[in-house]
Write a protein that holds these residues in place. Structure first.
Motif, short mmCIF file in Angstrom:
data_model
loop_
_atom_site.label_atom_id
_atom_site.label_comp_id
_atom_site.label_asym_id
_atom_site.label_seq_id
_atom_site.Cartn_x
_atom_site.Cartn_y
_atom_site.Cartn_z
N ILE A 111 -2.81 0.63 11.23
CA ILE A 111 -2.22 -0.63 10.81
C ILE A 111 -2.12 -1.51 12.05
O ILE A 111 -1.33 -1.23 12.94
CB ILE A 111 -0.84 -0.41 10.17
CG1 ILE A 111 -0.96 0.53 8.97
CG2 ILE A 111 -0.22 -1.75 9.76
CD1 ILE A 111 0.36 0.98 8.39
N SER A 157 -3.48 6.63 8.92
CA SER A 157 -3.98 5.27 8.69
C SER A 157 -3.74 4.41 9.92
O SER A 157 -2.82 4.66 10.70
CB SER A 157 -3.30 4.64 7.47
OG SER A 157 -3.66 5.31 6.28
N ALA A 186 0.84 -1.21 0.00
CA ALA A 186 0.00 0.00 0.00
C ALA A 186 0.87 1.25 0.00
O ALA A 186 1.11 1.85 1.05
CB ALA A 186 -0.94 -0.02 1.20
N TYR A 200 3.89 -0.79 3.76
CA TYR A 200 3.09 0.44 3.89
C TYR A 200 4.03 1.62 3.77
O TYR A 200 4.98 1.75 4.54
CB TYR A 200 2.36 0.46 5.23
CG TYR A 200 1.50 -0.77 5.46
CD1 TYR A 200 0.31 -0.93 4.78
CD2 TYR A 200 1.92 -1.77 6.33
CE1 TYR A 200 -0.47 -2.07 4.96
CE2 TYR A 200 1.14 -2.90 6.52
CZ TYR A 200 -0.04 -3.05 5.84
OH TYR A 200 -0.81 -4.16 6.00
N PHE A 218 -5.88 -1.08 7.93
CA PHE A 218 -5.29 -2.36 7.54
C PHE A 218 -5.30 -3.23 8.80
O PHE A 218 -4.58 -2.93 9.75
CB PHE A 218 -3.86 -2.17 7.04
CG PHE A 218 -3.74 -1.22 5.87
CD1 PHE A 218 -3.98 -1.66 4.58
CD2 PHE A 218 -3.41 0.11 6.08
CE1 PHE A 218 -3.87 -0.78 3.50
CE2 PHE A 218 -3.29 0.99 5.01
CZ PHE A 218 -3.53 0.55 3.73
N GLN A 264 1.64 6.31 4.36
CA GLN A 264 0.27 6.19 4.86
C GLN A 264 0.08 7.21 5.99
O GLN A 264 0.66 7.05 7.05
CB GLN A 264 -0.01 4.78 5.37
CG GLN A 264 -0.10 3.73 4.31
CD GLN A 264 -1.36 3.86 3.48
OE1 GLN A 264 -2.40 4.31 3.93
NE2 GLN A 264 -1.26 3.44 2.24
#
Length: 178
Positions: free
Chosen positions: A171, A169, A137, A163, A145, A166
């Protein structure tokens, strides 16, 4: 292009506004990607943010929806500011398995989620994606995620999950074996 008053020793860390000497295609509600291309690799910074408002007649002031840690300094070269049209509210959820052992080629990725925002990827399983990531990503904002697992995936070039850039975001619960 960034105007010179914006550049300084880490002058833009956690900024909510950025002054630009010229803009093209930057509109309120749109998205900008801040990209430091030199030095490359782990020294590069990439951030994506939504534009709340644009004002001025040059230099322009672009006000971002939320603060993010832009870390440009006077010694940096190769700075890019890019308008993007991301995929919003997409994703894959729930018990999806990617089996890479039968694929041919040097890199096998299960999912590449490029420029996704406000999206969710969960319940993803990867097996034998030998040279690539189950979930890769690069560049995104406000994504989730969660609950992803990999067995026999990744290589010297890719982790089982990758990743990059990001912002804002989440995770969580990433598991890898072998």
């Amino acid at each position: 292009t960034l105007s010179s008053p914006t550049l300084g020793s880490n002058a833009a860390i956690y900024a909510t506004s950025v002054s630009l000497s010229a803009i093209g295609g930057v509109v309120a509600g749109g998205w900008l990607m801040f990209n430091k291309t030199t030095p490359s690799g782990s020294g590069a910074y990439r951030f994506i943010s939504k534009v709340r408002s644009v004002s001025g007649s040059g230099p322009y002031t672009v006000v971002l929806a939320t603060a993010l840690p832009i870390a440009f300094a006077t010694a940096d070269v190769g700075l890019e500011l890019r308008c993007i049209s991301p995929l919003e509210n997409v994703g894959i959820t729930g018990n999806v398995k990617f089996e890479g052992s039968a694929a041919t080629g040097t890199t096998v990725h299960g999912i590449k989620a490029l420029y996704c925002v406000n999206s969710r990827f969960s319940g993803i399983r990867g097996v034998d994606c030998d040279a690539g990531a189950v979930l890769w990503a690069p560049y995104g904002h406000g994504n989730i995620f969660d609950d992803c697992a990999a067995t026999g995936c990744g290589s010297a070039s890719y982790g089982p999950f990758e990743y990059d850039g990001q912002t804002a975001s989440q995770i969580t619960n990433q598991r890898a074996l072998n």
